[in-house]
Design a protein around this motif. Structure first.
Motif, PDB file in Angstrom:
ATOM      1  N   ASN A  33       0.815  -1.247  -0.022  1.00  0.00           N
ATOM      2  CA  ASN A  33      -0.111   0.047  -0.109  1.00  0.00           C
ATOM      3  C   ASN A  33       0.683   1.190  -0.042  1.00  0.00           C
ATOM      4  O   ASN A  33       1.153   1.674   1.065  1.00  0.00           O
ATOM      5  N   ALA A  34       1.171   1.669  -1.247  1.00  0.00           N
ATOM      6  CA  ALA A  34       2.202   2.879  -1.328  1.00  0.00           C
ATOM      7  C   ALA A  34       1.753   3.948  -2.276  1.00  0.00           C
ATOM      8  O   ALA A  34       2.012   4.245  -3.263  1.00  0.00           O
ATOM      9  N   GLY A  35       0.568   4.424  -1.730  1.00  0.00           N
ATOM     10  CA  GLY A  35      -0.308   5.368  -2.497  1.00  0.00           C
ATOM     11  C   GLY A  35      -1.010   5.110  -3.680  1.00  0.00           C
ATOM     12  O   GLY A  35      -1.976   4.465  -3.691  1.00  0.00           O
ATOM     13  N   VAL A  36      -0.351   5.540  -4.764  1.00  0.00           N
ATOM     14  CA  VAL A  36      -1.199   5.282  -5.848  1.00  0.00           C
ATOM     15  C   VAL A  36      -0.795   3.611  -6.382  1.00  0.00           C
ATOM     16  O   VAL A  36      -1.579   2.950  -7.158  1.00  0.00           O
ATOM     17  N   LYS A  38      -1.378  -0.328  -4.859  1.00  0.00           N
ATOM     18  CA  LYS A  38      -1.770  -1.026  -4.017  1.00  0.00           C
ATOM     19  C   LYS A  38      -1.766  -2.507  -4.488  1.00  0.00           C
ATOM     20  O   LYS A  38      -1.603  -2.588  -5.572  1.00  0.00           O
ATOM     21  N   ALA A  61      -3.015   3.357  -9.641  1.00  0.00           N
ATOM     22  CA  ALA A  61      -3.934   4.585  -9.968  1.00  0.00           C
ATOM     23  C   ALA A  61      -5.201   4.306 -10.334  1.00  0.00           C
ATOM     24  O   ALA A  61      -6.014   5.130 -11.185  1.00  0.00           O
TER      25      ALA A  61
END
Length: 213
Positions: A33-36, A38, A61
């Motif tokens: 789970n690294a921002g854009v 997942k 994204a």
């Protein structure tokens, strides 16, 4: 891992002897789970049989969905040392690329096998059991990894000097997608050719599907 024995001369616990060892895990999961970006992954190890496998799924994204499943075998069926690889990689797009008349390209992918063969009878059986869904654009490959890996091992077992190549495409119609068609051609060199297809219909709260071969 503890092993208890009772040797004639006694052991480190009087009449008993206890030995401790380390047993490595045969599977491990991971979450990303690294921002854009997942997703998650799964790794499987069978050191005794020389089998290693993994599955990966990434959502980038909310537009690009990457999925990969790989199998590596370091022991051939006759017990000799060797190397055999099977890998499936797919990329799906949302909302997809328009092709005209309501059709759009929503996925591409491919299968590659080195020192792997294709068994048509298990493949045909997989059409009825749903195992083919683990070949064409797998659904939840990390969650379903043990079953998909088992199906792939049965359908595409190791075989020296045999190679597999299989381009795939996924086409949809409508916005949102009402009908989608997954197509794949698996070519064995030397050997057989199989054409696979999965037609899915969005029916309100549920989906229906028809599998073609």
């Amino acid at each position: 891992l503890a092993t208890i024995s009772f040797p004639d001369g006694g052991g480190n616990l009087g009449p008993a002897n206890i030995d401790f060892g380390f047993k490595p895990p045969n599977g491990v999961g991971l979450s990303i789970n690294a921002g854009v970006v997942k997703g998650g992954g799964y790794l499987y190890f069978n050191f005794d049989e020389g089998e290693y496998a993994g599955a990966l799924e990434l959502n980038i994204a909310d537009f690009l969905y990457l999925k990969a499943i790989g199998l590596i075998t370091t022991k051939m069926p006759d017990g000799s040392k060797g190397f055999s690889l099977l890998i499936i990689i797919t990329a799906e797009f949302n909302p997809g690329f328009q092709l005209g008349y309501g059709f759009k390209l929503i996925g591409v992918g491919g299968l590659l096998g080195l020192n792997r063969t294709m068994l048509l009878q298990p493949l045909a059986l997989g059409v009825r059991t749903g195992a083919v869904n683990g070949i064409l654009f797998p659904v939840d490959p990390v969650k379903n990894a043990p079953r998909i890996i088992s199906d792939l091992k049965t359908i595409f077992p190791p075989a020296l000097n045999n190679f597999l190549i299989g381009p795939m495409a996924k086409i949809g119609w409508g916005t949102p997608t009402v009908i989608s068609l997954e197509l794949g051609i698996i070519i064995e060199i030397p050997g057989n050719v199989a054409i696979l297809g999965v037609l899915r219909l969005a029916l309100g709260e549920s989906d229906g599907e028809a599998i073609l071969i």
